[in-house]
Design a protein around this motif. Structure first.
Motif, PDB file in Angstrom:
ATOM      1  N   GLU A 190       0.965   0.674 -14.852  1.00 10.47           N
ATOM      2  CA  GLU A 190      -0.172   0.306 -15.681  1.00 10.47           C
ATOM      3  C   GLU A 190      -0.774  -0.960 -15.097  1.00 10.47           C
ATOM      4  O   GLU A 190      -0.039  -1.856 -14.656  1.00 10.47           O
ATOM      5  N   PRO A 191      -2.111  -1.076 -15.050  1.00 12.08           N
ATOM      6  CA  PRO A 191      -2.738  -2.268 -14.479  1.00 12.08           C
ATOM      7  C   PRO A 191      -2.166  -3.556 -15.061  1.00 12.08           C
ATOM      8  O   PRO A 191      -2.001  -3.692 -16.272  1.00 12.08           O
ATOM      9  N   GLY A 192      -1.816  -4.472 -14.178  1.00 10.01           N
ATOM     10  CA  GLY A 192      -1.210  -5.729 -14.578  1.00 10.01           C
ATOM     11  C   GLY A 192       0.304  -5.694 -14.613  1.00 10.01           C
ATOM     12  O   GLY A 192       0.944  -6.741 -14.755  1.00 10.01           O
ATOM     13  N   GLY A 193       0.892  -4.496 -14.469  1.00  7.72           N
ATOM     14  CA  GLY A 193       2.338  -4.357 -14.540  1.00  7.72           C
ATOM     15  C   GLY A 193       2.970  -4.112 -13.187  1.00  7.72           C
ATOM     16  O   GLY A 193       2.333  -4.209 -12.139  1.00  7.72           O
ATOM     17  N   THR A 194       4.266  -3.781 -13.214  1.00  8.25           N
ATOM     18  CA  THR A 194       4.997  -3.470 -11.994  1.00  8.25           C
ATOM     19  C   THR A 194       5.092  -1.954 -11.814  1.00  8.25           C
ATOM     20  O   THR A 194       4.863  -1.184 -12.749  1.00  8.25           O
ATOM     21  N   ILE A 195       5.450  -1.552 -10.617  1.00 11.62           N
ATOM     22  CA  ILE A 195       5.516  -0.128 -10.268  1.00 11.62           C
ATOM     23  C   ILE A 195       6.947   0.363 -10.440  1.00 11.62           C
ATOM     24  O   ILE A 195       7.893  -0.222  -9.898  1.00 11.62           O
ATOM     25  N   LEU A 196       7.119   1.460 -11.178  1.00 13.57           N
ATOM     26  CA  LEU A 196       8.422   2.090 -11.338  1.00 13.57           C
ATOM     27  C   LEU A 196       8.428   3.397 -10.563  1.00 13.57           C
ATOM     28  O   LEU A 196       7.607   4.280 -10.815  1.00 13.57           O
ATOM     29  N   MET A 197       9.355   3.511  -9.621  1.00 13.23           N
ATOM     30  CA  MET A 197       9.488   4.712  -8.799  1.00 13.23           C
ATOM     31  C   MET A 197      10.813   5.390  -9.101  1.00 13.23           C
ATOM     32  O   MET A 197      11.870   4.746  -9.101  1.00 13.23           O
ATOM     33  N   SER A 198      10.781   6.707  -9.370  1.00  7.39           N
ATOM     34  CA  SER A 198      11.991   7.466  -9.655  1.00  7.39           C
ATOM     35  C   SER A 198      12.062   8.665  -8.718  1.00  7.39           C
ATOM     36  O   SER A 198      11.050   9.328  -8.473  1.00  7.39           O
ATOM     37  N   GLY A 199      13.278   8.943  -8.210  1.00  5.08           N
ATOM     38  CA  GLY A 199      13.429  10.094  -7.337  1.00  5.08           C
ATOM     39  C   GLY A 199      14.834  10.197  -6.794  1.00  5.08           C
ATOM     40  O   GLY A 199      15.688   9.332  -7.050  1.00  5.08           O
ATOM     41  N   PRO A 200      15.106  11.234  -6.020  1.00  2.43           N
ATOM     42  CA  PRO A 200      16.456  11.498  -5.527  1.00  2.43           C
ATOM     43  C   PRO A 200      16.828  10.655  -4.315  1.00  2.43           C
ATOM     44  O   PRO A 200      15.979  10.103  -3.621  1.00  2.43           O
ATOM     45  N   ALA A 201      18.125  10.574  -4.058  1.00  4.41           N
ATOM     46  CA  ALA A 201      18.683  10.000  -2.834  1.00  4.41           C
ATOM     47  C   ALA A 201      20.003  10.705  -2.563  1.00  4.41           C
ATOM     48  O   ALA A 201      20.654  11.197  -3.492  1.00  4.41           O
ATOM     49  N   THR A 202      20.383  10.765  -1.294  1.00  2.00           N
ATOM     50  CA  THR A 202      21.563  11.538  -0.901  1.00  2.00           C
ATOM     51  C   THR A 202      22.325  10.812   0.197  1.00  2.00           C
ATOM     52  O   THR A 202      21.717  10.280   1.132  1.00  2.00           O
ATOM     53  N   GLU A 203      23.647  10.788   0.072  1.00  2.00           N
ATOM     54  CA  GLU A 203      24.483  10.317   1.177  1.00  2.00           C
ATOM     55  C   GLU A 203      24.857  11.518   2.039  1.00  2.00           C
ATOM     56  O   GLU A 203      25.429  12.494   1.547  1.00  2.00           O
TER      57      GLU A 203
END
Length: 267
Positions: free
Chosen positions: A237-250
């Motif tokens: 949202e303008p003025g806020g921080t960016i939240l990123m969600s997603g997968p990761a794998t070893e």
């Protein structure tokens, strides 16, 4: 490790000191024929101010300020929430089963924060490279330009990406994103990464592109960003921080002879 096919070598030096990482050693390790091979190398170090420090090196040996997919990999490896120090700023990591959520901080839009070589409007830059015109510039820990096109797959990004990355307008080079609208909260994206080339996914590129699309009124948050390697969800949202969600794998764990790579890099 990898995030949507964007692959990493992660070296954990938080508890034990290692020789200094240099661009030459990073390049030697990154060679997919004679080294280990990666899009980015991630180095974890102790920090006096945060839970730990994270450094990102591209396959060409240059150091990057941030890496979104790599940050999710670090969160999964660490296993519990953490606040970490990076060259691009403070990140907050929260792992979950099979992936992670990362607070990437607030985006920056000023021309000298990207940075650009001279002042201009970063909302719709008065520049172009062939059919790619009027991009938006966003810094999300590293610099990005975003082009909105009818069909991201039709753009010759393998050819145009390096031309834009190395243009004198970008004194620290730049990541190049081409995106097309797939729905009111859905984007399709391809990325030419600074120092790494065309990759299957780019977390900071997804963040920058989602922010740019929200600012232009093309989509609403949260945004699903579809890359060749899979999907990420970006909320901002303008003025806020960016939240990123997603997968990761070893993928696997291993060892290597540091002296051999240092000697090879020196030679």
């Amino acid at each position: 490790m990898h995030g949507l096919g964007n692959d990493f070598v992660v070296i954990d030096a938080r508890a034990a000191a290692i020789p200094a990482m240099t661009p030459a050693v990073a390049r030697a390790l990154g060679d997919r024929r004679t080294g280990v091979g990666f899009d980015q190398l991630i180095l974890l170090e102790a920090s006096g101010t945060h839970d730990f420090r994270v450094r990102f090196f591209n396959a060409d040996g240059s150091e990057a300020g941030a890496c979104g997919n790599g940050s999710r990999a670090v969160a999964l490896l660490h296993g519990v929430p953490a606040v970490v120090e990076t060259q691009g700023g403070t990140l907050r990591l929260e792992p979950f089963d099979g992936g992670a959520r990362v607070d990437m901080g607030a985006p920056r839009f000023d021309w000298n924060a990207i940075p650009l070589a001279y002042p201009m409007d970063t909302h719709a830059m008065p520049v172009g490279w062939e059919s790619l015109e009027a991009p938006m510039a966003v810094n999300v820990g590293n610099p990005h330009v975003i082009f909105f096109v009818d069909d991201a797959e039709a753009v010759e990004l393998e050819r145009l990406g390096p031309l834009i990355e190395h243009d004198p307008l970008f004194p620290e080079r730049v990541n190049v994103n081409v995106a097309s609208l797939a729905g009111p909260d859905h984007l399709r994206l391809r990325v030419w990464e600074r120092g790494a080339g065309l990759t299957r996914a780019c977390g900071t590129g997804a963040c920058a592109t989602a922010v740019a699309a929200i600012r232009r009124g093309l989509v609403q948050s949260p945004v699903r960003v579809s890359l060749p390697g899979g999907d990420l969800v970006i909320a901002w949202e303008p003025g806020g921080t960016i939240l990123m969600s997603g997968p990761a794998t070893e993928s696997f764990r291993g060892t290597f002879d540091w002296d051999a790579y240092a000697a090879g890099a020196a030679g």
